[in-house]
Design an enzyme around this catalytic site. Structure first.
Site, short mmCIF file in Angstrom:
data_model
loop_
_atom_site.label_atom_id
_atom_site.label_comp_id
_atom_site.label_asym_id
_atom_site.label_seq_id
_atom_site.Cartn_x
_atom_site.Cartn_y
_atom_site.Cartn_z
N ASN A 1 0.83 -1.20 0.00
CA ASN A 1 0.00 0.00 0.00
C ASN A 1 0.87 1.25 0.00
OD1 ASN A 1 0.64 -0.82 2.72
ND2 ASN A 1 -0.93 0.54 3.53
N GLU B 1 0.30 5.29 0.73
CA GLU B 1 -0.63 6.31 1.20
C GLU B 1 -0.23 7.68 0.68
OE1 GLU B 1 -1.87 4.10 5.34
OE2 GLU B 1 -0.69 5.94 5.47
N CYS C 1 -4.21 0.76 -2.35
CA CYS C 1 -4.00 -0.42 -1.51
C CYS C 1 -3.00 -1.37 -2.17
CB CYS C 1 -5.31 -1.13 -1.26
SG CYS C 1 -6.08 -1.80 -2.73
N GLU D 1 -3.26 -4.56 -2.92
CA GLU D 1 -3.83 -5.41 -3.96
C GLU D 1 -3.93 -4.67 -5.28
OE1 GLU D 1 -5.94 -6.38 -0.02
OE2 GLU D 1 -5.05 -4.64 -0.99
N CYS E 1 -8.66 -8.58 6.63
CA CYS E 1 -9.77 -8.60 5.66
C CYS E 1 -9.38 -7.66 4.52
CB CYS E 1 -11.05 -8.08 6.29
SG CYS E 1 -11.75 -9.14 7.54
N CYS F 1 -10.98 -2.81 -2.81
CA CYS F 1 -9.99 -3.75 -3.36
C CYS F 1 -10.69 -4.97 -3.94
CB CYS F 1 -9.02 -4.20 -2.27
SG CYS F 1 -8.10 -2.85 -1.53
#
Length: 176
Positions: A50, A52, A61, A63, A105, A110
């Site tokens: 990730n 930011e 993110c 993924e 999670c 995503c």
């Protein structure tokens, strides 16, 4: 773990790879590093962490980072995903009043982006921040849990009744 009749061996090296990818996270605001690695049909991986941004809206993110990298290299088909964060394996996260998960999670956003490129039965491995757990791991052997505290699920379980690219091809009534 199998997908479309082909068996994929997810080894300690794969888990270690995704854990190391997390170390490249740029997460000065949330302090929540995440790493992801997609496995392709030919055994290659596309990894991401990730990233930011002070605007928060510019944050991407892990993924999505991995998918964007792969698509930019001409890869648009994946057979498995491993994701890790700093969340420990026994942490219970309440996603909604009726839904919870143990350990990490995936964000809803995503999940939708993953749905664009991945089959609903694609295995997703949620690797805990404390991987590998000790040998006396009580979770191993429980449905969806593997050795070391890794939770195995699918995109379809994480995103039921989803809308995907194939729905755009369905017959529709003409607008009047």
């Amino acid at each position: 773990m199998s997908h479309d009749g082909y068996c994929y061996e997810v080894s300690l090296a794969t888990y270690t790879d995704v854990v190391l990818t997390k170390e490249h996270s740029y997460s000065p605001y949330s302090k929540f590093p995440v790493g992801a690695a997609f496995l392709t049909a030919d055994g290659k991986t596309s990894k991401g962490a990730n990233v930011e941004n002070v605007s928060y809206g510019g944050t991407i993110c892990a993924e999505r980072t991995a998918i964007v990298k792969a698509v930019n290299e001409g890869i648009k088909s994946f057979v498995a995903l491993a994701v890790t964060s700093c969340v420990l394996s026994q942490t219970i996260i309440h996603v909604s009043p009726s839904e919870f998960c143990i350990g990490i999670c995936l964000l809803q956003y995503c999940r939708v982006v993953i749905r664009e490129f991945c089959a609903l039965d694609m295995p997703i491995l949620l690797v805990p921040g404390d991987y590998p757990k000790p040998a006396d791991d009580k979770e191993a052997g429980k449905p969806g849990m593997t050795e070391g505290g890794v939770r195995e699920t699918t995109l379809g379980e994480l995103l039921p009744d989803s809308f995907g690219p194939e729905h755009l091809e369905l017959p529709c009534k003409e607008a009047s």
